[in-house]
Design a protein around this motif. Structure first.
Motif, PDB file in Angstrom:
ATOM      1  N   LYS A   1       0.828  -1.215   0.000  1.00 12.78           N
ATOM      2  CA  LYS A   1       0.000   0.000   0.000  1.00 12.78           C
ATOM      3  C   LYS A   1       0.859   1.260   0.000  1.00 12.78           C
ATOM      4  O   LYS A   1       0.586   2.210  -0.733  1.00 12.78           O
ATOM      5  CB  LYS A   1      -0.927  -0.016   1.233  1.00 12.78           C
ATOM      6  N   VAL A   2       1.927   1.250   0.789  1.00 13.32           N
ATOM      7  CA  VAL A   2       2.799   2.426   0.869  1.00 13.32           C
ATOM      8  C   VAL A   2       3.489   2.672  -0.472  1.00 13.32           C
ATOM      9  O   VAL A   2       3.628   3.815  -0.925  1.00 13.32           O
ATOM     10  CB  VAL A   2       3.814   2.270   2.031  1.00 13.32           C
TER      11      VAL A   2
ATOM     12  N   GLY B   1      -4.606   5.427   2.505  1.00 10.13           N
ATOM     13  CA  GLY B   1      -4.127   4.064   2.325  1.00 10.13           C
ATOM     14  C   GLY B   1      -5.264   3.066   2.476  1.00 10.13           C
ATOM     15  O   GLY B   1      -5.749   2.500   1.507  1.00 10.13           O
TER      16      GLY B   1
ATOM     17  N   CYS C   1      -2.422  13.367   3.529  1.00 10.90           N
ATOM     18  CA  CYS C   1      -2.161  11.967   3.217  1.00 10.90           C
ATOM     19  C   CYS C   1      -2.260  11.201   4.532  1.00 10.90           C
ATOM     20  O   CYS C   1      -1.603  11.547   5.511  1.00 10.90           O
ATOM     21  CB  CYS C   1      -0.757  11.856   2.649  1.00 10.90           C
TER      22      CYS C   1
ATOM     23  N   MET D   1       0.949   4.259  -2.736  1.00  8.58           N
ATOM     24  CA  MET D   1       0.729   5.666  -2.370  1.00  8.58           C
ATOM     25  C   MET D   1       1.902   6.531  -2.821  1.00  8.58           C
ATOM     26  O   MET D   1       1.712   7.659  -3.281  1.00  8.58           O
ATOM     27  CB  MET D   1       0.542   5.812  -0.849  1.00  8.58           C
TER      28      MET D   1
ATOM     29  N   LEU E   1       7.147   5.970   3.440  1.00  6.47           N
ATOM     30  CA  LEU E   1       6.503   6.642   2.309  1.00  6.47           C
ATOM     31  C   LEU E   1       7.481   7.475   1.485  1.00  6.47           C
ATOM     32  O   LEU E   1       7.498   7.377   0.259  1.00  6.47           O
ATOM     33  CB  LEU E   1       5.363   7.538   2.825  1.00  6.47           C
TER      34      LEU E   1
ATOM     35  N   LEU F   1      -2.464   7.170   6.244  1.00  7.05           N
ATOM     36  CA  LEU F   1      -2.393   5.731   5.994  1.00  7.05           C
ATOM     37  C   LEU F   1      -3.756   5.089   6.233  1.00  7.05           C
ATOM     38  O   LEU F   1      -4.167   4.201   5.501  1.00  7.05           O
ATOM     39  CB  LEU F   1      -1.340   5.087   6.907  1.00  7.05           C
TER      40      LEU F   1
END
Ligand code: IMP
Ligand code: MG
Length: 173
Positions: free
Chosen positions: A18-19, A144, A125, A22, A51, A127
Protein backbone atom coordinates in the motif's frame (compact mmCIF):
# COMPACT_ATOMS: atom_id res chain seq x y z
CA UNK A 1 2.31 -4.28 27.24
CA UNK A 2 -0.95 -3.84 29.09
CA UNK A 3 -3.69 -4.69 26.65
CA UNK A 4 -3.64 -7.71 24.36
CA UNK A 5 -3.80 -7.67 20.60
CA UNK A 6 -7.05 -9.09 19.20
CA UNK A 7 -6.21 -9.58 15.53
CA UNK A 8 -3.81 -8.42 12.85
CA UNK A 9 -5.71 -6.01 10.63
CA UNK A 10 -2.95 -5.21 8.08
CA UNK A 11 0.22 -7.28 7.95
CA UNK A 12 3.69 -6.11 6.90
CA UNK A 13 3.27 -7.19 3.28
CA UNK A 14 -0.09 -5.44 2.90
CA UNK A 15 1.31 -2.25 4.40
CA UNK A 16 4.44 -2.30 2.21
CA UNK A 17 2.37 -2.81 -0.95
CA UNK A 18 0.00 0.00 0.00
CA UNK A 19 2.80 2.43 0.87
CA UNK A 20 4.48 1.70 -2.45
CA UNK A 21 1.22 2.40 -4.28
CA UNK A 22 0.73 5.67 -2.37
CA UNK A 23 4.30 6.74 -3.16
CA UNK A 24 3.65 6.23 -6.88
CA UNK A 25 0.37 8.15 -6.63
CA UNK A 26 2.08 11.06 -4.87
CA UNK A 27 4.96 11.08 -7.36
CA UNK A 28 2.44 11.37 -10.20
CA UNK A 29 0.42 14.06 -8.43
CA UNK A 30 3.39 16.44 -8.09
CA UNK A 31 5.12 16.74 -11.47
CA UNK A 32 6.59 20.15 -10.52
CA UNK A 33 6.95 22.56 -7.63
CA UNK A 34 8.81 22.15 -4.36
CA UNK A 35 7.26 19.42 -2.27
CA UNK A 36 7.46 19.51 1.51
CA UNK A 37 6.33 16.34 3.25
CA UNK A 38 5.20 17.35 6.71
CA UNK A 39 4.77 14.52 9.21
CA UNK A 40 2.47 14.91 12.17
CA UNK A 41 4.28 13.42 15.18
CA UNK A 42 4.39 11.05 16.78
CA UNK A 43 2.02 8.68 14.98
CA UNK A 44 3.26 9.25 11.43
CA UNK A 45 6.96 8.59 12.02
CA UNK A 46 7.15 5.05 10.63
CA UNK A 47 4.66 5.59 7.82
CA UNK A 48 6.41 8.78 6.74
CA UNK A 49 9.86 7.19 6.70
CA UNK A 50 8.62 4.35 4.49
CA UNK A 51 6.50 6.64 2.31
CA UNK A 52 9.20 9.17 1.38
CA UNK A 53 11.40 6.33 0.15
CA UNK A 54 8.65 5.41 -2.33
CA UNK A 55 8.35 8.94 -3.75
CA UNK A 56 10.58 9.39 -6.80
CA UNK A 57 11.01 13.14 -7.03
CA UNK A 58 12.85 15.78 -5.04
CA UNK A 59 11.26 16.63 -1.70
CA UNK A 60 11.97 18.00 1.74
CA UNK A 61 10.84 16.52 5.05
CA UNK A 62 9.82 18.26 8.22
CA UNK A 63 7.61 17.48 11.21
CA UNK A 64 4.89 19.08 13.27
CA UNK A 65 4.04 18.42 16.88
CA UNK A 66 0.54 19.49 17.79
CA UNK A 67 -1.27 19.58 21.10
CA UNK A 68 -4.71 20.74 22.07
CA UNK A 69 -5.29 23.67 24.37
CA UNK A 70 -6.48 22.96 27.86
CA UNK A 71 -5.99 19.20 27.96
CA UNK A 72 -3.61 16.65 26.60
CA UNK A 73 -5.99 14.82 24.34
CA UNK A 74 -6.87 15.83 20.81
CA UNK A 75 -10.52 16.08 21.64
CA UNK A 76 -10.95 19.79 22.30
CA UNK A 77 -10.19 20.76 18.73
CA UNK A 78 -8.12 23.79 19.71
CA UNK A 79 -4.76 22.83 18.35
CA UNK A 80 -1.52 24.60 19.07
CA UNK A 81 1.89 23.74 17.69
CA UNK A 82 4.56 22.51 20.10
CA UNK A 83 7.11 22.15 17.33
CA UNK A 84 6.79 24.27 14.27
CA UNK A 85 8.66 23.47 11.04
CA UNK A 86 11.86 25.37 10.45
CA UNK A 87 11.14 25.35 6.75
CA UNK A 88 9.08 28.24 5.34
CA UNK A 89 5.80 27.02 3.87
CA UNK A 90 5.18 29.94 1.54
CA UNK A 91 4.96 28.93 -2.13
CA UNK A 92 5.54 25.22 -1.38
CA UNK A 93 3.38 22.20 -2.04
CA UNK A 94 2.70 20.81 1.42
CA UNK A 95 1.75 17.20 1.96
CA UNK A 96 0.59 16.74 5.53
CA UNK A 97 1.11 13.13 6.62
CA UNK A 98 -1.08 11.67 9.35
CA UNK A 99 -1.26 8.12 10.71
CA UNK A 100 -5.03 7.89 11.06
CA UNK A 101 -8.02 10.16 10.58
CA UNK A 102 -10.64 9.57 13.25
CA UNK A 103 -12.89 12.55 14.09
CA UNK A 104 -10.77 14.83 11.93
CA UNK A 105 -10.63 17.57 14.56
CA UNK A 106 -6.85 17.63 14.70
CA UNK A 107 -6.51 18.02 10.96
CA UNK A 108 -9.17 20.66 10.51
CA UNK A 109 -7.51 22.95 13.03
CA UNK A 110 -4.02 22.28 11.75
CA UNK A 111 -4.92 22.99 8.17
CA UNK A 112 -6.46 26.33 9.07
CA UNK A 113 -3.19 27.20 10.84
CA UNK A 114 -1.00 26.07 7.94
CA UNK A 115 -3.10 27.71 5.22
CA UNK A 116 -2.46 31.07 6.84
CA UNK A 117 1.21 30.64 5.83
CA UNK A 118 0.41 30.76 2.13
CA UNK A 119 1.63 27.43 0.79
CA UNK A 120 1.11 26.89 -2.95
CA UNK A 121 -1.02 23.83 -2.13
CA UNK A 122 -1.90 21.82 0.94
CA UNK A 123 -3.08 18.21 0.83
CA UNK A 124 -3.55 15.47 3.40
CA UNK A 125 -2.16 11.97 3.22
CA UNK A 126 -3.27 9.39 5.80
CA UNK A 127 -2.39 5.73 5.99
CA UNK A 128 -5.71 4.95 7.66
CA UNK A 129 -9.09 6.62 7.51
CA UNK A 130 -12.01 5.58 9.70
CA UNK A 131 -14.48 7.55 7.57
CA UNK A 132 -16.47 8.49 10.63
CA UNK A 133 -15.13 12.03 10.55
CA UNK A 134 -17.89 14.52 11.04
CA UNK A 135 -15.70 17.56 11.49
CA UNK A 136 -13.31 17.14 8.58
CA UNK A 137 -13.83 20.13 6.37
CA UNK A 138 -10.88 19.20 4.13
CA UNK A 139 -10.88 15.92 2.20
CA UNK A 140 -7.98 13.50 2.59
CA UNK A 141 -6.51 13.30 -0.91
CA UNK A 142 -4.34 10.25 -0.35
CA UNK A 143 -5.77 7.43 1.80
CA UNK A 144 -4.13 4.06 2.32
CA UNK A 145 -6.75 1.89 3.98
CA UNK A 146 -10.38 2.46 4.88
CA UNK A 147 -9.97 1.35 8.47
CA UNK A 148 -12.52 -0.51 10.56
CA UNK A 149 -13.94 1.35 13.52
CA UNK A 150 -11.71 -0.43 16.02
CA UNK A 151 -8.81 0.85 18.09
CA UNK A 152 -5.70 0.18 16.03
CA UNK A 153 -2.07 0.01 17.13
CA UNK A 154 1.33 -0.61 15.56
CA UNK A 155 3.29 0.88 12.65
CA UNK A 156 3.48 4.16 14.59
CA UNK A 157 0.04 4.06 16.21
CA UNK A 158 -0.04 3.81 19.98
CA UNK A 159 -2.19 2.97 22.92
CA UNK A 160 -0.89 4.98 25.90
CA UNK A 161 2.45 5.27 24.03
CA UNK A 162 2.83 1.50 23.71
CA UNK A 163 2.79 -0.63 20.54
CA UNK A 164 4.25 2.00 18.16
CA UNK A 165 7.14 -0.26 17.15
CA UNK A 166 5.05 -3.24 16.05
CA UNK A 167 5.67 -3.74 12.31
CA UNK A 168 2.03 -4.57 11.50
CA UNK A 169 -1.30 -2.95 12.41
CA UNK A 170 -3.49 -4.75 14.93
CA UNK A 171 -6.66 -4.06 16.84
CA UNK A 172 -6.83 -4.23 20.62
CA UNK A 173 -9.10 -6.43 22.73
P1 IMP B 1 -8.87 12.94 15.31
O1 IMP B 1 -8.47 14.36 15.56
O2 IMP B 1 -10.05 12.51 16.11
O3 IMP B 1 -9.02 12.63 13.83
O4 IMP B 1 -7.73 12.04 15.92
C1 IMP B 1 -6.61 11.68 15.21
C2 IMP B 1 -5.54 11.20 16.14
O5 IMP B 1 -6.09 10.37 17.19
C3 IMP B 1 -4.57 10.32 15.38
O6 IMP B 1 -3.48 11.08 14.87
C4 IMP B 1 -4.12 9.34 16.43
O7 IMP B 1 -3.04 9.86 17.18
C5 IMP B 1 -5.32 9.20 17.36
N1 IMP B 1 -6.14 8.01 16.99
C6 IMP B 1 -7.37 7.98 16.46
N2 IMP B 1 -7.81 6.73 16.26
C7 IMP B 1 -6.81 5.91 16.68
C8 IMP B 1 -6.64 4.47 16.72
O8 IMP B 1 -7.49 3.65 16.32
N3 IMP B 1 -5.46 4.03 17.24
C9 IMP B 1 -4.47 4.87 17.68
N4 IMP B 1 -4.58 6.21 17.64
C10 IMP B 1 -5.75 6.73 17.15
MG1 MG C 1 -1.92 8.86 19.62
Amino acid sequence: MGRAVRRIVYDEQQIAAKVKEMGAQITAAYPGGSLLVLGLLKGSFIFLSDLVRQISRPLQVDFLVAASYGDNTFSSGNVRLLYDPETALEGKDILLVEDIVDTGRTLTRLIDLLKARNPRSLEICALLHKHIATELKYPTKFVGFDAPNEFLVGYGLDHAENFRHIPYIASLQ
